[in-house]
Design a protein around this motif. Structure first.
Motif, short mmCIF file in Angstrom:
data_model
loop_
_atom_site.label_atom_id
_atom_site.label_comp_id
_atom_site.label_asym_id
_atom_site.label_seq_id
_atom_site.Cartn_x
_atom_site.Cartn_y
_atom_site.Cartn_z
N HIS A 1 0.86 -1.19 0.00
CA HIS A 1 0.00 0.00 0.00
C HIS A 1 0.90 1.24 0.00
O HIS A 1 1.87 1.29 0.75
CB HIS A 1 -0.90 0.02 1.24
CG HIS A 1 -1.79 -1.18 1.36
ND1 HIS A 1 -3.09 -1.20 0.88
CD2 HIS A 1 -1.56 -2.42 1.88
CE1 HIS A 1 -3.61 -2.39 1.12
NE2 HIS A 1 -2.72 -3.14 1.72
N PRO B 1 1.25 5.26 0.69
CA PRO B 1 0.57 6.34 1.41
C PRO B 1 0.70 7.68 0.68
O PRO B 1 1.53 7.85 -0.22
CB PRO B 1 1.33 6.40 2.73
CG PRO B 1 2.74 6.06 2.33
CD PRO B 1 2.60 5.01 1.24
N LEU C 1 -1.85 5.33 7.58
CA LEU C 1 -2.45 4.34 6.68
C LEU C 1 -2.31 2.93 7.25
O LEU C 1 -3.25 2.12 7.18
CB LEU C 1 -1.82 4.42 5.29
CG LEU C 1 -2.31 3.40 4.26
CD1 LEU C 1 -3.82 3.48 4.06
CD2 LEU C 1 -1.59 3.59 2.92
N LYS D 1 -4.99 2.51 9.77
CA LYS D 1 -6.30 2.29 9.15
C LYS D 1 -6.42 0.86 8.61
O LYS D 1 -7.48 0.22 8.75
CB LYS D 1 -6.49 3.29 8.01
CG LYS D 1 -6.62 4.74 8.46
CD LYS D 1 -8.01 5.07 8.96
CE LYS D 1 -8.98 5.22 7.81
NZ LYS D 1 -10.33 5.67 8.28
#
Length: 327
Positions: free
Chosen positions: A42, A44, A98, A101
């Motif tokens: 992922h 950010p 992130l 989350k």
């Protein structure tokens, strides 16, 4: 399957006269890619300025973002703040947020950078510019993603900046287990500090962790744990004063993740400190930490009263896990 947050800007060109290992985050990324593990990557975004300013002085934030940090502050940070370093400083807190989350959604996630626990309101310090842990925690509670965030700091150095920046809040608690005589010379006051004598090894360290962390977790009842997983308590670390073996570090991380899973608490980790002349060796320590955390979250199959006791990797369902970090 491990959710890992990474951004190309984490690997900034080394400023002149800097002794910090700027390639460490890239090596961690490459090692994770080569493990054969299923890693979900992922990327950010930079943390919005208003959230940087929620914990740092706006004048200091402006100095960093413009790469115009005064020399006294740069000396305290430990290197010049170039435009590339400034960009990285803004993105790393976004990565920690992130990861948090993602942890709230999936149980565990790691940021491949972060842990900037010495950064203070008006200046950075100790190789850190913005305090990603404090910034992420404040944003999470103020946007309603978590009612209570516990920052667990197992770096060999006390998390003085994090403690200072969150002092007085009832929705953020801080735990720091560290070498008492190590940097910083002037300690802040965490919600709970666990100072350790020089040279403490695996068994005594794990016993202190078992004695002090679970009662705080049960009393504070966090919705999320942000974990500063510094690997500098290692016996061979250049800036450490403790004597954990590779197996001791692995047990620490596995235990914390398994304990959080048993309590039903999402856990997001950041790298924290790790220092040595061989950047690859340090990076292997960090990757072993991420793997131990992921395994602890996935397979917390030990009895609750044994979770912080020294054990062989085979007892946790994976043979030889600590050996990944062998230089």
């Amino acid at each position: 399957m491990i959710a890992v947050v990474h951004h190309p800007a984490y690997v900034a060109p080394a400023p002149a006269r800097s002794t910090y290992q700027w390639n460490k985050n890239g090596l961690v990324r490459d090692l994770l890619r080569g493990l054969g593990e299923t890693v979900l990557w992922h990327e950010p975004e930079a943390m919005p300025t208003r959230w940087l300013e929620a914990v740092h002085d706006p004048e200091y934030v402006a100095e960093v973002l413009a790469a115009l940090v005064p020399p006294p502050k740069m000396r305290r940070i430990g290197f010049p703040v170039t435009p590339e370093v400034a960009r990285r400083a803004a993105i790393v807190p976004g990565g920690t947020w992130l990861a948090a989350k993602l942890a709230l959604a999936h149980g565990y996630a790691a940021n491949s950078a972060g842990g900037s626990h010495h950064a203070l309101a008006e200046t950075g310090a100790g190789y850190y510019i913005f305090n990603d842990l404090a910034i992420a925690a404040v944003r999470l509670v103020e946007e309603g993603d978590a009612a209570r965030v516990l920052i667990v700091d197992c770096d060999v150095h006390q998390g003085d900046g994090t403690a200072s920046l969150t002092a007085g809040r009832t929705d953020i608690a801080t735990y720091s287990i560290h070498a008492e005589k190590n940097f910083p010379a002037r300690k802040a006051r965490s919600t709970l500090d666990v100072p350790l004598a020089d040279g403490m090894g695996d068994d005594a360290y794990l016993a202190k962790l078992a004695e002090t962390l679970p009662p705080l977790v049960d009393h504070f009842a966090p919705d999320l744990i942000l974990y500063q997983a510094g690997v500098d308590p290692f016996e061979g670390d250049r800036l450490g004063r403790l004597s954990l073996t590779r197996r001791g570090l692995w047990q620490r991380d596995y235990s914390i993740a398994a304990f959080a899973k048993m309590r039903g608490i999402p856990l997001a980790s950041v790298l924290g400190g790790g220092y040595g002349v061989d950047a690859m060796e340090v990076s292997r320590r960090h990757v072993a930490s991420i793997r131990a955390l992921a395994l602890g979250h996935e397979k917390p199959d030990l009895d609750a009263d044994r979770i912080f006791l020294p054990l062989d990797a085979s007892e946790a369902g994976v043979e030889g896990a600590p050996i990944l970090a062998k230089s």
